[in-house]
Design a protein around this motif. Sequence first.
Motif, short mmCIF file in Angstrom:
data_model
loop_
_atom_site.label_atom_id
_atom_site.label_comp_id
_atom_site.label_asym_id
_atom_site.label_seq_id
_atom_site.Cartn_x
_atom_site.Cartn_y
_atom_site.Cartn_z
N PRO A 22 0.65 -1.28 0.19
CA PRO A 22 -0.22 -0.13 0.27
C PRO A 22 0.74 1.41 0.19
CG PRO A 22 -0.09 -0.66 2.36
CD PRO A 22 0.65 -1.91 1.19
N GLU A 23 2.26 1.39 -0.01
CA GLU A 23 3.26 2.66 -0.30
C GLU A 23 3.08 3.39 -1.18
OE1 GLU A 23 4.90 0.07 3.97
OE2 GLU A 23 3.80 0.09 0.86
N ILE A 58 1.85 -5.03 -7.30
CA ILE A 58 1.85 -6.58 -6.14
C ILE A 58 2.16 -5.41 -4.68
CG2 ILE A 58 4.53 -7.61 -4.86
CD1 ILE A 58 5.52 -6.14 -7.35
N TRP A 59 0.72 -6.38 -3.58
CA TRP A 59 0.82 -5.98 -2.76
C TRP A 59 1.22 -6.77 -1.90
CZ3 TRP A 59 -3.79 -2.20 -2.46
CH2 TRP A 59 -3.91 -2.31 -3.53
N ARG A 60 2.05 -5.99 -0.40
CA ARG A 60 2.96 -7.24 -0.11
C ARG A 60 2.08 -7.36 1.40
NH1 ARG A 60 3.58 -3.72 5.01
NH2 ARG A 60 3.08 -2.25 4.94
N PRO A 61 2.48 -8.27 1.99
CA PRO A 61 1.45 -9.15 3.29
C PRO A 61 2.13 -8.09 4.09
CG PRO A 61 3.20 -10.69 2.25
CD PRO A 61 3.99 -8.78 1.52
N GLY A 73 23.05 -0.42 -8.63
CA GLY A 73 22.16 -0.29 -7.71
C GLY A 73 22.72 -0.64 -6.67
N ALA A 74 21.98 -0.17 -5.48
CA ALA A 74 22.27 -0.71 -3.34
C ALA A 74 20.52 -1.19 -3.60
CB ALA A 74 23.14 -0.12 -2.88
N ALA A 75 20.60 -1.64 -2.78
CA ALA A 75 19.12 -2.60 -2.43
C ALA A 75 19.04 -1.36 -0.99
CB ALA A 75 19.13 -3.34 -1.80
N GLU A 76 17.35 -0.95 -1.61
CA GLU A 76 16.91 0.54 -0.04
C GLU A 76 15.64 -0.11 -0.43
OE1 GLU A 76 15.86 3.91 -1.75
OE2 GLU A 76 16.36 3.61 -3.79
N GLN A 77 15.52 0.18 1.24
CA GLN A 77 13.97 -0.58 1.41
C GLN A 77 12.81 0.71 0.76
OE1 GLN A 77 13.83 -0.88 5.70
NE2 GLN A 77 11.54 -1.54 5.81
N ILE A 78 12.00 0.47 0.56
CA ILE A 78 10.97 1.17 0.04
C ILE A 78 9.49 0.58 0.44
CG2 ILE A 78 11.72 1.22 -2.46
CD1 ILE A 78 10.15 -1.07 -3.55
N ALA A 79 9.04 -0.08 1.33
CA ALA A 79 8.02 -0.17 1.85
C ALA A 79 8.33 -1.30 3.18
CB ALA A 79 6.77 -0.96 0.85
N GLY A 80 6.79 -1.48 4.11
CA GLY A 80 6.83 -1.83 5.17
C GLY A 80 7.85 -1.54 5.91
N HIS A 82 8.79 -0.66 9.61
CA HIS A 82 8.30 -0.84 11.08
C HIS A 82 7.44 0.50 11.83
CE1 HIS A 82 9.59 -4.86 11.21
NE2 HIS A 82 10.62 -4.48 10.49
N HIS A 83 8.19 1.08 11.69
CA HIS A 83 8.88 2.53 12.12
C HIS A 83 6.90 3.56 11.54
CE1 HIS A 83 11.05 3.79 9.52
NE2 HIS A 83 10.77 5.15 9.99
N ILE A 84 6.43 3.06 10.80
CA ILE A 84 5.56 3.82 9.89
C ILE A 84 4.18 2.75 9.51
CG2 ILE A 84 4.58 5.36 7.84
CD1 ILE A 84 7.79 6.06 7.47
N PRO A 85 3.50 2.05 10.41
CA PRO A 85 2.58 0.92 10.00
C PRO A 85 1.93 1.01 8.82
CG PRO A 85 2.52 1.27 12.53
CD PRO A 85 3.37 2.64 11.86
#
Length: 132
Positions: A22-23, A58-61, A73-80, A82-85
């Motif tokens: 949902p991000e 794509i709907w993340r669990p 490129g390096a990996a970066e967090q784009i969703a999920g 913990h501090h922004i549920p």
Amino acid sequence: MEFQLSVSAPDGGHRFEVWVEPEGMYYELPETAQLVLSFRGPDAMRAEFTHRPDKVIIWRPADTEVWASVAGGAAEQIAGWHHIPAPGLDSDGGQLSMPGRELIERMFHPADPPPSHTGRPWWRTLLRSRRR
């Protein structure tokens, strides 16, 4: 558990988007030649896919981190995060009056967008001002 998904498109191929909800993060292909998404969490394998003519959604669990890396490129967090549920999805997220997926699909990924009789995009028709 970790689950990885690789998406690639040849140069000059049909243009489409890969969305992570949902991000609302997305990548345009073939401008992005290759994309690797990593889902990290207890239910990572429960990712779901929805297809539209110009995009894959794509709907993340719930409670699952999503990391993305593009070619070179390096990996970066784009969703999920913990501090922004995500409300209505993650354990620490607030409740919604309707399912979050239904709300997001209705607003951003309609299966059958309303027809436009004015030649304007359907979303502009919905947002037009009302005359009195």
